[in-house]
Design a protein around this motif. Structure first.
Motif, PDB file in Angstrom:
ATOM      1  N   LYS A  90      -8.609   0.144  -0.562  1.00  0.00           N
ATOM      2  CA  LYS A  90      -9.234   0.011   0.764  1.00  0.00           C
ATOM      3  C   LYS A  90      -8.951   1.220   1.626  1.00  0.00           C
ATOM      4  O   LYS A  90      -9.739   1.592   2.480  1.00  0.00           O
ATOM      5  CB  LYS A  90      -8.666  -1.232   1.469  1.00  0.00           C
ATOM      6  N   ASP A  91      -7.794   1.831   1.419  1.00  0.00           N
ATOM      7  CA  ASP A  91      -7.345   2.887   2.306  1.00  0.00           C
ATOM      8  C   ASP A  91      -7.795   4.252   1.777  1.00  0.00           C
ATOM      9  O   ASP A  91      -7.512   4.612   0.650  1.00  0.00           O
ATOM     10  CB  ASP A  91      -5.818   2.823   2.375  1.00  0.00           C
ATOM     11  N   VAL A  92      -8.455   4.996   2.639  1.00  0.00           N
ATOM     12  CA  VAL A  92      -9.015   6.266   2.177  1.00  0.00           C
ATOM     13  C   VAL A  92      -7.923   7.257   1.793  1.00  0.00           C
ATOM     14  O   VAL A  92      -8.089   8.044   0.859  1.00  0.00           O
ATOM     15  CB  VAL A  92      -9.971   6.865   3.220  1.00  0.00           C
ATOM     16  N   SER A  93      -6.785   7.214   2.451  1.00  0.00           N
ATOM     17  CA  SER A  93      -5.761   8.198   2.097  1.00  0.00           C
ATOM     18  C   SER A  93      -5.180   7.903   0.724  1.00  0.00           C
ATOM     19  O   SER A  93      -4.764   8.816   0.016  1.00  0.00           O
ATOM     20  CB  SER A  93      -4.671   8.272   3.158  1.00  0.00           C
ATOM     21  N   VAL A  94      -5.145   6.625   0.349  1.00  0.00           N
ATOM     22  CA  VAL A  94      -4.685   6.294  -0.999  1.00  0.00           C
ATOM     23  C   VAL A  94      -5.725   6.745  -2.025  1.00  0.00           C
ATOM     24  O   VAL A  94      -5.389   7.295  -3.067  1.00  0.00           O
ATOM     25  CB  VAL A  94      -4.416   4.785  -1.130  1.00  0.00           C
ATOM     26  N   THR A 146       0.828  -1.205   0.000  1.00  0.00           N
ATOM     27  CA  THR A 146       0.000   0.000   0.000  1.00  0.00           C
ATOM     28  C   THR A 146       0.864   1.258   0.000  1.00  0.00           C
ATOM     29  O   THR A 146       0.568   2.229  -0.679  1.00  0.00           O
ATOM     30  CB  THR A 146      -0.887   0.020   1.250  1.00  0.00           C
TER      31      THR A 146
END
Lengths: 157, 657
Positions: B102-106, B64
């Motif tokens: 899945k990761d909001v910052s990505v 990630t």
């Protein structure tokens, strides 16, 4: 430049903090509280970097302990991860498979090691060996003093 | 050096020697630094494209962290003209990562990248994808996405019907996250482009037919139908009466602000469609409007009702004419986005050589925005009837009154032929005589609206000789000028005997500042030269907008702002003149904040609330003044969301008593 480094447990207890910029205590507390809650809320698969105010936060979890660093915009995140890892390796070498308790009870050693590794928010010594050597020398000095002090106390010196 | 960079890129291609994450971390750290250097140099097309391909590989990496960093670096790459095309190749993957990650910052990074790589060729696709995604997007990034979609749609719109569609969709999907600026902007654009007006009217009409529609949609719909409803009135399905019924069906569900806007729409309907006049008048006459608890609504309803009864159709047509075109200026939405994420908004200007955003320097801007925002923000002014702000005749009349009753301010350090004037009473006063002696009288009339101010200075020659080489210059240090921009029109060098000239000054508050600008007036009369230095009444409190609030919300905010020491400022001081609560009251009212009665348990205490408007931000401010008659002392406490503001407000007001 790294602005500060925080170590905290999964329960959100702060275990170690090192600030390379001056902030009033109140602000430090506020920042710590804010970061701990945001980071603890993140899931394990998420990426280790996040934008926070105008800083970048790099964190990594080792067992029950979170290592969290704040760096400036033009710093490299992966390098910071490396620094964290190097610090963990050092702690591991010194304590022999380090655990949270080691850091709680020997927090001064943890600080000493960090000070040998980082200076003013930048890496000052990349060699693990040199850092450990310096710490060993320090320990020796401390022991000598302890012995001397004890001798003093019983009137032998 | 380029060779060195090339070697690093080559090395990145080699399979990793060890499987350990740490090893690749170090290697990639070097690689990313190399790529930033390549981007920084921005000269080697070959390297840039290679870097881009390398990052493209990372986009589908398992780590990630790497995906995140790759998106971030690519964001910078997209702004370089060499690699822009190369970045666009990865559009599919980026869109995918925006949706699947899945990761909001990505995901956030992916959105940033999409924003940066957008240009004329792919704008429609990207905007569509972003709109689709918006329906399921994370709440924390919705607002920013809305702004970005709005900006992209505006910037790359070749066909404005498309733009209108996109924005209306935006409001439909994420109405809650659509800020004021977005719908202001769509209205500005529709008004400025004749070709889309009919289409816009038709689309909003259709959009309003949905059983549940967002309040912002009602606002846009109300405004556009009020202006251009006539363009679609020919169709039976959207006849005047139908339009009116449709809008009015939403009326009761809306906030007072929207209702006020709708009332304006209704009065415009009377002008556009005289046939539904009685229907509209009925609405104005309803108790809930004519006797509304909201003053604004009540006033609008009664004034509009009277207007529709008394005024002839000619007058109506003039008063309720179509809004004039707005002056073209940089999109206000962009400013909002920049404010939200300072330093993080990827530039999206590089490829846009056809229509560069007009960068007006803000001095000129003052004029534009006064008229522009005044029109659109008609809600903040009690009436929408056109009023001529800069009418000299009116100003002179008003000043005439002041001349009679005005007293000359205290002058300090005045010796010989030079005077220095710093008239504190103008902190609480907008109009009056700034300075007067045997030779000259300087009067002032000022007006403030939001973060803009307009001052008229009037120089009257009281002698029987003409004043030669008359000049008036501004003294306002550059560091302050970035916080308060002041622009002065030059004056004629000769002021004839008994004559009066005026000088206009425009000011815009950009950031909070202390002190106030000074003007230096110099002239010669009968071969003797004189110099007068006058401090302008342009203190920060002039940009206050009074805020009404009840006791409960006042104390909630008061407590909230008191948590940290940085936000409050307190002074205890002795009254400089005998305490007179009535006089104090007048002063406080003139200070610019809303005086809130019946909130403090002690009726002698004054409690006020207001918002200071600046271009970059708005600062809410609360104030409490407690007079102690026995000790002839005052205690003044100011709380605001910004420390420097609290201190300045406290200083300014404490000098008044």
């Amino acid at each position: 430049m790294m602005q500060f480094m925080l170590l905290f447990s999964r329960q959100g207890k702060l275990r170690l903090q090192k600030w390379y910029i001056a902030h009033p205590d109140k602000l430090k507390k506020k920042i710590t509280r804010e970061l701990i809650t945001t980071i603890l809320a993140r899931k394990p698969k998420m990426c280790s970097f996040l934008e926070w105010r105008d800083l970048k936060i790099v964190y990594k979890r080792y067992a029950s302990l979170y290592f969290c660093c704040a760096i400036e915009q033009d710093d490299n995140e992966l390098l910071t991860l490396e620094i964290i890892h190097r610090y963990v390796e050092l702690l591991d070498k010194y304590f022999g498979s380090v655990c949270e308790l080691d850091i709680i009870f020997n927090f001064e050693k943890a600080y000493f090691i960090l000070d040998e590794l980082l200076l003013g928010g930048e890496v000052q010594e990349t060699s693990k060996k040199n850092v450990l050597k310096a710490i060993a020398a320090q320990d020796l000095l401390q022991e000598d003093e302890a012995v001397e002090g004890a001798l003093h106390d019983i009137g032998l010196l | 050096m380029n060779e060195c960079l090339e070697t690093i890129l080559n090395k990145a291609q080699e399979p990793p020697k060890s499987k350990k994450v740490q090893h690749s971390n170090a290697k990639n750290a070097v690689l990313f630094e190399a790529i930033s250097l390549i981007i920084h140099n921005d000269s080697e097309a070959n390297l840039l494209v290679r870097a881009c391909n390398q990052l493209g590989q990372f986009l589908s990496n398992r780590e990630t962290n790497l995906r995140y960093l790759a998106l971030e670096s690519m964001c910078h790459l997209a702004t370089s003209e060499f690699s822009h095309e190369a970045v666009k190749k990865h559009q599919e993957v980026v869109i995918l990562s925006m949706k699947m990650e899945k990761d909001v910052s990505v995901r956030q990074q992916a959105v940033d990248l999409l924003y940066a790589m957008c240009d004329k060729s792919n704008a429609e696709e990207i905007v569509q994808e972003m709109l689709n995604y918006l329906e399921t997007a994370d709440y924390s990034i919705r607002e920013e996405m809305v702004l970005k979609v709005a900006i992209l749609a505006e910037k790359y719109a070749t066909d404005y019907t498309w733009y209108v569609d996109v924005i209306l969709n935006l409001i439909r999907i994420a109405g809650d996250y659509v800020s004021e600026e977005v719908w202001y902007r769509v209205i500005q654009i529709v008004i400025n482009r004749d070709e889309v007006q009919g289409y816009a009217a038709k689309t909003v009409f259709e959009a309003l037919q949905a059983p549940a529609c967002h309040e912002n949609m009602v606002k846009v719909g109300g405004y556009i139908l009020g202006e251009f409803g006539n363009l679609i009135a020919g169709d039976q399905r959207s006849s005047p009466a139908v339009q009116f019924q449709l809008l009015h069906s939403k009326y009761h569900l809306c906030s007072p602000m929207t209702r006020a806007l709708l009332l304006s729409t209704y009065i415009k309907f009377i002008n556009l469609f005289p046939e539904i006049r009685t229907q509209v008048q009925e609405v104005f006459k309803q108790d809930s409007n004519l006797k509304s608890a909201d003053v604004e609504l009540q006033q609008r309803a009664s004034e509009y009702l009277q207007l529709s009864i008394i005024a002839s159709s000619d007058v109506l047509a003039t008063v309720l004419e179509e809004m004039p075109a707005f002056p073209e200026r940089e999109s206000s939405i962009l400013a909002v986005l920049k404010k939200k994420k300072p330093g993080r908004v990827p530039e999206n200007d590089i490829k846009d050589n056809k229509s560069p955003t007009p960068i007006t320097n803000h001095n000129n801007d003052v004029n534009n925005t006064t008229s522009g925002s005044a029109d659109l923000l008609g809600l903040s002014t009690p009436t929408t009837q056109p009023e001529n702000i800069g009418n000299t005749g009116v100003l002179l009349d008003v000043l005439g009154d002041i001349y009679g009753g005005g007293k000359v301010g205290d002058t300090r350090n005045s010796s010989g032929n030079t005077w220095f004037v710093d008239n504190k009473k103008f902190v609480c006063k907008n109009n009056g005589v700034l300075f007067e002696n045997d030779l000259i009288q300087i009067g002032i009339k000022s007006e403030f609206r939001q973060n803009l101010g307009r001052l008229g200075l009037f120089y009257g020659n009281k002698t029987s000789a003409s004043l030669q080489s008359f000049s008036s210059t501004l003294s306002w240090p550059d560091e302050n000028a970035t916080k308060l921009s002041v622009q002065m029109k030059p004056v004629e060098p000769v002021l004839e005997a008994g004559a009066q000239i005026q000088q206009m000054i425009n000011a815009e508050c950009i950031d909070d500042y202390t002190d106030a600008p000074v003007i230096i007036v110099s002239f010669t009369c009968n071969k003797v030269s004189y110099k007068i230095t006058v401090k302008l009444p342009l203190t920060i409190n002039k940009f206050f907008e009074p805020t009404e609030m009840n006791g409960e919300s006042f104390f909630a905010r008061w407590k909230n702002l008191g948590n940290t020491n940085q936000q409050r400022s307190q002074k205890i001081f002795k009254a400089s003149s005998p305490m007179n609560l009535q006089v104090a009251r007048t002063k406080i009212m003139g200070f610019g904040m809303q005086l809130l009665d019946g909130i403090d348990p002690n009726p002698d205490n004054f409690v006020c609330a207001g918002i200071i408007h600046m271009r970059s931000q708005q600062v809410g401010c609360l104030l409490r003044l407690e007079p102690n008659k026995n000790a002839q002392m005052y205690r003044l406490t100011v709380r605001s969301s910004k420390e420097s503001v609290s201190v300045e407000i406290c200083d300014l007001l404490s000098e008044q008593f």
